[in-house]
Write a protein that holds these residues in place. Structure first.
Motif, short mmCIF file in Angstrom:
data_model
loop_
_atom_site.label_atom_id
_atom_site.label_comp_id
_atom_site.label_asym_id
_atom_site.label_seq_id
_atom_site.Cartn_x
_atom_site.Cartn_y
_atom_site.Cartn_z
N ASN A 47 15.30 60.83 -20.84
CA ASN A 47 15.90 60.58 -22.17
C ASN A 47 16.60 59.13 -22.20
O ASN A 47 17.53 59.24 -22.96
CB ASN A 47 16.58 61.79 -22.60
N LYS A 48 16.59 58.56 -21.20
CA LYS A 48 17.08 57.13 -21.31
C LYS A 48 18.66 57.08 -21.54
O LYS A 48 19.29 56.62 -22.18
CB LYS A 48 16.64 56.24 -22.40
N SER A 49 19.18 57.74 -20.38
CA SER A 49 20.57 58.15 -20.39
C SER A 49 21.18 57.98 -19.16
O SER A 49 20.50 58.12 -18.02
CB SER A 49 20.72 59.43 -21.16
N VAL A 50 22.60 57.65 -19.15
CA VAL A 50 23.36 57.94 -17.47
C VAL A 50 23.98 59.31 -17.89
O VAL A 50 24.79 59.81 -18.96
CB VAL A 50 24.32 56.82 -17.47
N LYS A 51 23.96 60.13 -16.87
CA LYS A 51 24.63 61.51 -16.85
C LYS A 51 25.44 61.85 -15.86
O LYS A 51 25.29 61.30 -14.59
CB LYS A 51 23.48 62.52 -16.56
N VAL A 52 26.59 62.06 -15.86
CA VAL A 52 27.70 62.39 -15.21
C VAL A 52 27.78 64.12 -14.78
O VAL A 52 28.07 64.89 -15.77
CB VAL A 52 28.86 62.03 -15.34
N LEU A 53 27.47 64.50 -13.78
CA LEU A 53 27.33 65.99 -13.27
C LEU A 53 28.38 66.23 -12.35
O LEU A 53 29.01 65.34 -11.62
CB LEU A 53 25.94 66.10 -12.56
N SER A 54 28.79 67.61 -12.44
CA SER A 54 30.08 67.96 -11.67
C SER A 54 29.56 67.92 -10.14
O SER A 54 28.36 67.57 -9.77
CB SER A 54 30.34 69.59 -11.71
N SER A 55 30.57 67.87 -9.08
CA SER A 55 30.16 67.68 -7.84
C SER A 55 29.45 68.69 -7.23
O SER A 55 28.58 68.34 -6.03
CB SER A 55 31.69 67.66 -6.83
N ASP A 56 28.96 69.88 -7.78
CA ASP A 56 27.88 70.57 -7.30
C ASP A 56 26.70 70.57 -7.98
O ASP A 56 25.75 71.13 -7.58
CB ASP A 56 28.37 71.90 -7.14
N GLY A 57 26.52 69.73 -9.03
CA GLY A 57 25.25 69.18 -9.71
C GLY A 57 25.03 70.20 -10.75
O GLY A 57 23.89 70.46 -11.30
N THR A 58 26.02 71.17 -11.10
CA THR A 58 25.55 72.48 -11.91
C THR A 58 26.10 72.31 -13.28
O THR A 58 25.45 72.98 -14.17
CB THR A 58 26.18 73.78 -11.38
N ARG A 59 26.99 71.39 -13.68
CA ARG A 59 27.36 71.21 -14.95
C ARG A 59 27.27 69.61 -15.60
O ARG A 59 27.88 68.89 -14.66
CB ARG A 59 29.01 71.72 -14.89
N LEU A 60 26.85 69.47 -16.66
CA LEU A 60 26.98 68.18 -17.07
C LEU A 60 28.30 67.57 -17.86
O LEU A 60 29.02 68.34 -18.52
CB LEU A 60 26.05 68.06 -18.35
N VAL A 61 28.85 66.91 -17.13
CA VAL A 61 30.37 66.57 -17.61
C VAL A 61 30.40 65.55 -18.74
O VAL A 61 31.22 65.65 -19.78
CB VAL A 61 31.12 65.83 -16.35
N GLY A 111 33.92 62.94 -6.63
CA GLY A 111 32.92 63.53 -6.20
C GLY A 111 31.64 63.90 -7.28
O GLY A 111 30.93 64.49 -7.07
N HIS A 112 31.80 63.11 -8.63
CA HIS A 112 30.97 63.56 -9.62
C HIS A 112 29.65 62.76 -9.16
O HIS A 112 29.62 61.59 -8.69
CB HIS A 112 31.57 63.14 -11.00
N MET A 113 28.35 63.15 -9.83
CA MET A 113 27.42 62.62 -9.45
C MET A 113 26.75 61.85 -10.64
O MET A 113 26.79 62.55 -11.79
CB MET A 113 26.17 63.80 -9.14
N PRO A 147 14.89 61.94 -13.33
CA PRO A 147 16.02 61.06 -12.60
C PRO A 147 15.57 59.86 -11.82
O PRO A 147 14.40 60.12 -11.25
CB PRO A 147 16.78 61.99 -11.75
N GLN A 148 16.24 58.80 -11.77
CA GLN A 148 15.48 57.55 -11.00
C GLN A 148 16.49 57.03 -9.98
O GLN A 148 16.12 56.78 -9.02
CB GLN A 148 15.45 56.44 -12.16
N ARG A 149 17.80 56.96 -10.18
CA ARG A 149 18.89 56.67 -9.16
C ARG A 149 20.17 57.52 -9.26
O ARG A 149 20.49 57.72 -10.71
CB ARG A 149 19.50 55.09 -9.39
N ALA A 150 20.92 57.74 -8.33
CA ALA A 150 22.09 58.53 -8.22
C ALA A 150 22.89 57.73 -7.56
O ALA A 150 22.74 57.19 -6.34
CB ALA A 150 21.78 59.87 -7.89
N SER A 151 24.42 57.95 -7.83
CA SER A 151 25.51 57.60 -6.86
C SER A 151 26.69 58.39 -6.95
O SER A 151 26.32 59.56 -7.95
CB SER A 151 26.12 56.11 -7.30
N VAL A 152 27.65 58.48 -6.25
CA VAL A 152 28.63 59.53 -6.15
C VAL A 152 29.88 58.79 -6.59
O VAL A 152 30.36 57.95 -5.84
CB VAL A 152 28.60 60.25 -5.09
#
Length: 252
Positions: free
Chosen positions: A144-158, A135-137, A126-131
């Motif tokens: 892997n050159k992607s943007v990922k949206v995680l659940s608010s607790d960081g446990t699930r890839l949305v 509440g999603h991260m 990971p390089q940068r994060a915002s919320v």
């Protein structure tokens, strides 16, 4: 810190520098290579990733120093080379940092600086994060050159997406109904929604509306996209549909 004055036409919002503070030192409220700054929506506290001093510093809304994150006891998670900081909806502090010559990791700290956990689900480098507002991260992952949206607790890839232009991995992403992203290999901002790529904002060059090595993104209270144009040492404003508004470098 930036503010906007509304001109008599109410159609144009002129930004100007309001306040600056700190110096290049190691004490409280001083910095070496600050990399990221964020304001907590809930408390209005401010957090700054102080990369050269290997810490995250917190301030209140009046810029008064409150505490340092990343130096709490021998058993705590040590912050080294922080590159990104964000506040969660509850006011916890999300930090992306790296050990020397190793991949980055994302750690979660309580507002008082207490380490909570590392978040590694689906993340490689990971390089940068915002919320986001819900509440999603939102995490830029160069692994892997992607943007990922995680659940608010960081446990699930949305959700996640990639683009062919992300040859070196996306560097910064901000969210306002769409995703605004740039990476080190392109000198413009790419806009996505959940269905994929939409359009580009800006292009490579030195003129108005052109960018040379963009280094940061933000959306102001008037729904303009602010892009930090690092080579030209200026901020450029665009409407969210990509039209150039104006540029300025006062106080930069």
């Amino acid at each position: 810190d930036w503010s906007s004055d509304v001109c008599s036409s109410d159609l144009f919002h002129q930004h100007k520098a309001l306040h600056s503070f700190g110096s290049r030192e190691e004490g409280p409220g001083e910095f070496k290579r600050p990399h990221s700054i964020v304001v907590c929506e809930r408390t209005r506290n401010i957090a700054i990733a102080d990369n050269g001093n290997e810490r995250v510093q917190q301030f209140d809304s009046a810029w008064k120093y409150k505490r340092t994150i990343g130096n709490k006891g021998p058993g705590a998670e040590r912050i080294r080379n922080p590159r990104s900081v964000a506040f969660t909806a509850s006011g916890d502090v999300l930090v992306i940092h790296e050990e020397h010559s190793q991949r980055s990791k994302m750690s979660l700290f309580a507002e008082n600086g207490q380490f909570i956990k590392n978040i590694s689900h689906q993340l490689i480098d990971p390089q940068r994060a915002s919320v986001s507002g819900d509440g999603h991260m939102i995490v830029c992952d160069s692994g892997n050159k992607s943007v990922k949206v995680l659940s608010s607790d960081g446990t699930r890839l949305v959700h996640s997406f990639r683009a062919s232009a992300f040859r070196s991995g996306p560097m910064v992403c901000c969210l306002f109904q769409s995703f605004f992203v740039f990476c080190a290999t392109v000198n413009w901002v790419k806009v996505f929604n959940k269905n994929g790529f939409q359009y580009d904002i800006g292009r490579e060059g030195s003129g108005d509306g052109q960018l040379k090595r963009p280094a940061g993104l933000a959306i102001d209270s008037f729904n303009n996209l602010i892009v930090s144009d690092s080579v030209k040492r200026r901020l450029q404003l665009f409407s969210l549909d990509g039209n150039f508004v104006f540029s300025f470098n006062e106080g930069i």
